[in-house]
Each structure stands twice: as C-alpha cells, then as structure tokens.
Design an enzyme around this catalytic site. Structure first.
Site, PDB file in Angstrom:
ATOM      1  N   ALA A 178      23.041  21.165  -4.676  1.00 21.24           N
ATOM      2  CA  ALA A 178      22.739  21.398  -3.255  1.00 21.24           C
ATOM      3  C   ALA A 178      23.735  20.673  -2.346  1.00 21.24           C
ATOM      4  O   ALA A 178      24.666  20.017  -2.805  1.00 21.24           O
ATOM      5  CB  ALA A 178      21.315  20.922  -2.957  1.00 21.24           C
ATOM      6  N   TYR A 181      27.979  19.829  -2.314  1.00 14.92           N
ATOM      7  CA  TYR A 181      28.755  19.053  -3.289  1.00 14.92           C
ATOM      8  C   TYR A 181      29.350  19.984  -4.361  1.00 14.92           C
ATOM      9  O   TYR A 181      29.271  21.206  -4.225  1.00 14.92           O
ATOM     10  CB  TYR A 181      27.876  17.924  -3.846  1.00 14.92           C
ATOM     11  CG  TYR A 181      27.461  16.985  -2.719  1.00 14.92           C
ATOM     12  CD1 TYR A 181      28.435  16.288  -1.991  1.00 14.92           C
ATOM     13  CD2 TYR A 181      26.144  16.865  -2.318  1.00 14.92           C
ATOM     14  CE1 TYR A 181      28.091  15.472  -0.923  1.00 14.92           C
ATOM     15  CE2 TYR A 181      25.786  16.039  -1.245  1.00 14.92           C
ATOM     16  CZ  TYR A 181      26.769  15.357  -0.553  1.00 14.92           C
ATOM     17  OH  TYR A 181      26.430  14.567   0.511  1.00 14.92           O
TER      18      TYR A 181
END
Ligand code: FMN
Length: 365
Positions: A178, A181
C-alpha cells in the site's frame, strides 16, 4: 452477544480473536539505527489485549528498504534478536502480533541508501518533493529502475524477512502493498512505465506483488500471511487509472494463494455537509475475497460498529485513535471519551513523549 459489534469475537484462521479492533501499522521512527528498541515493548504491550490483533509499524526487508529516520528492520540477526522481547511482551498479554514487511522503493533518498546509492524502483521517475504533515519538506532522489534480472533478489529479501519475523516470534506477517511504496510502484500505472514482463498489463504490473506473496507463503504458510493494499490512494504520486479493476485482480489472485487476510485502505475521506465521510468503496473486494477482510481509514467507534454489523468487513484497523489511546478496546466498550492524537509527535524520536505517555482511562479524568 457482544455489547457492540466491534467487541464480537472472530475466528481468523487459527487465531481466536476476542474482538474486531486491530492496531493499524504505524511508523513511529523510534528504532534507532533501524534496530527495534526496548521502549517498543512498552508501546506495543500497552496496546495489546487478550485475543486482539496488532500489526507492527512498517519494517524494512533489506538495507535498501528505508526512506524515513529510524524505522525498524528485520533483515539482520541483531534486529531479529531485538524484536524477540517486544513480541514476547505482546504475547504475555495474549495479543496476536503480525509484522508488516516493507520496502519503500523510490520513497527514499541517497542518504538512506547503502553507500549513498540511488533508491531502487519499478521506474526511474522521481517522487516530487512532498510537504509532510508537520510542514517539513522531504526531497526524494531519482530512483534507479530495477533490471528484470534483479527482481528475484528483492522477492528473496521479502522471503527471508518473513522467515526472520517468524523466528523473532511473530504470529505472521503483513506484506505492505500500500501507500505508494515499492510493491505499489509496480502495481499502479502512474509509477510503472516498464516494458518487460513486470510492466504494461494488469497481470504484468501485479507480477512482482504476487511473486512476493508466493515466496512468503512458500516460506511460512498462507495461514500466517496478510496483505495490505490501498488501490484508491494517490500517496507518494502513486495512483492507478482503474483502481477497482486493480483491486479486484489482486483479491482474486490472493484467493488462489489462500492467504489469511486482506487489509484494505478506504479512498480518502470526502467532506459531505461539512462532515468527513468514509466513502465505503471496498464492498466488491470484500465480497470477492475469501479470507478475513480488514478495513482502515478514518474509522471511529460508530463507523466501526456499523461496518462490522453490516458485514462490510470482518475487522477494523484503527491508526491515529489507537496511537493516542492505548486502551482503545476498553474505551469503545465503555463508550468513553478518547484522547486526541498529537500529530507533532507522530515521528519524533523520544522514547516516551507522544509514544508511551498517552494516558490510560483510569488516569485521564
Ligand atoms: C503516524 C502514522 C504512521 C503510519 N505508518 C504506517 C505504516 O508504517 N504502514 C502502513 O501501512 N500505514 C501507515 N500509516 C497509515 C495507517 O495505518 C492508517 O491507514 C491511517 O492512519 C488511516 O487510519 P486512521 O484514520 O485510523 O488513522 C500511518 C499513519 C500514521 C498516522
């Protein structure tokens, strides 16, 4: 019958949870030199309850995984040993503890990288300069696009980190897919401009994420693996032109691997009639996913009760509220007032202030 839906028990795979209130992963930047510290045992055990699920702050899988000050890792022997007493402290209170495995990819600069090298990513497009919550300015370096043949090595880092996390005593791991990254840099079409088998089609863009899942599942077993996704966010200049298709593709692929849970972040809250509203856009993914579903993003007691009651989710993760209220489940049970969080100490390095000194209910009147 539980007094409120959030306090109902729930069986998550082999884990018997006594309630639905999860500690969301929260970076706290107090792991000096990337080594978890004894004060983390105090912090996490304050938030542990018998049968409650806690997820650690994002934890680096290798020496190229960092992009923030003093975030912990789980790739060296010293880090594994340092996690052990922290995990023990949570287990002593009956908590279930998952380690969030993280690689920041291009959300970094040469100052965080070994030998001052460029951060690695799916792309060589740089993250634009960001103004952070506290008003400070963060500059990112131009990343180096990973060559196709280098990708298995990064997958291997996740596998080894998962093994290390289990050795440290964690009950399982959450793969951090999420918030812009590395894994998202591959998944989302704003940040993936590759022309090899890791770019282009949805299947290709999700290949890296799913190779990580496969490797981690192969190492520690699907019943100890969760994954966090934020299809609708555009954090760190990472967004997708068709977030729902991406999310559904991922959820269906995760079903094939049989992982324990999927942890999904709601789209950004919208202001309706002067009040913040959670968009509640995750239902198609909740319906498609066969394992435990966890939602996060702006929830409070009322919204949490509502979504559990409606079957929109199994569990609800609380970030800022749990950060500021070590006894959050108790407060929800009694419908007591909650402490306000102090944004200015979210990422400061003091081992006590803004970290372990939020008052418990008995002391806060
Ligand atoms: C101080 C802080 C640190 C965070 N660190 C992480 C992290 O390490 N990993 C992650 O996946 N999300 C992280 N997040 C996002 C939270 O897990 C959560 O999704 C977000 O705060 C929204 O939930 P909330 O409204 O309950 O706070 C962080 C958020 C905050 C406020």
């Amino acid at each position: 019958m539980a007094a409120i839906p959030l306090l109902g028990s729930y069986k998550m795979g082999k884990f018997d949870l006594s309630h639905r209130i999860v500690l969301a992963p929260l970076t706290r930047s107090r792991s000096y030199g990337n080594v978890p510290q004894p004060h983390a045992a105090v912090y996490y055990s304050q938030r542990a309850t018998d049968g409650g699920l806690l997820i650690t702050e994002a934890t680096g899988v290798s020496d190229t995984a960092q992009g923030y000050p003093d975030t912990p890792g789980v790739w060296t022997r010293e880090q594994v040993e340092a996690w052990k007493p922290i995990v023990d402290a949570v287990h002593a209170k009956g908590g279930v503890f998952f380690c969030q495995l993280w690689h920041v990819g291009r959300v970094s600069n040469t100052g965080y990288q070994p030998n001052g090298q460029d951060p690695i990513s799916s792309t060589d497009k740089q993250v634009p300069t960001q103004v952070l919550h506290d008003g400070s300015i963060e500059e990112y370096s131009r990343p180096r696009r990973l060559r196709t043949e280098e990708i298995p090595r990064i997958v291997e880092d996740f596998r080894l980190a998962a093994r290390n996390a289990i050795e440290a005593g964690f009950d399982g791991v959450e793969i951090h897919g999420a918030n812009g990254y590395l894994i998202e840099q591959f998944m989302k079409d704003s940040a993936n401009d590759r022309t090899d088998e890791y770019g282009g089609s949805l299947e290709n863009r999700c290949r890296f994420a799913l190779e990580v899942v496969e490797a981690v599942v192969g190492e520690i077993g699907a019943d100890r693996v969760g994954m966090r996704l934020s299809p609708f966010l555009d954090y760190m200049d990472c967004w997708d032109s068709d977030p729902e298709a991406l999310a559904l593709y991922m959820v269906q692929a995760l079903n094939k691997h049989g992982i324990l849970y999927c942890h999904m972040i709601e789209p950004r809250m919208a202001v309706v009639n002067g009040r913040y509203h959670i968009p509640h856009r995750l239902l198609p993914m909740r319906k498609a996913f066969k394992g435990t579903f966890i939602v996060a993003g702006g929830y409070d007691r009322d919204e949490g009760n509502k979504v559990v009651d409606e079957g929109y989710t199994d569990l609800v993760a609380f970030g800022r509220l749990f950060l500021a209220n070590p006894d959050l489940p108790k407060r929800f049970e009694l419908n007591a007032a909650v402490n306000k969080y102090d944004r200015t100490t979210f990422y400061t390095s003091d081992p006590v202030v803004g970290y372990t000194d939020y008052p418990f209910m008995e002391n806060s009147v």
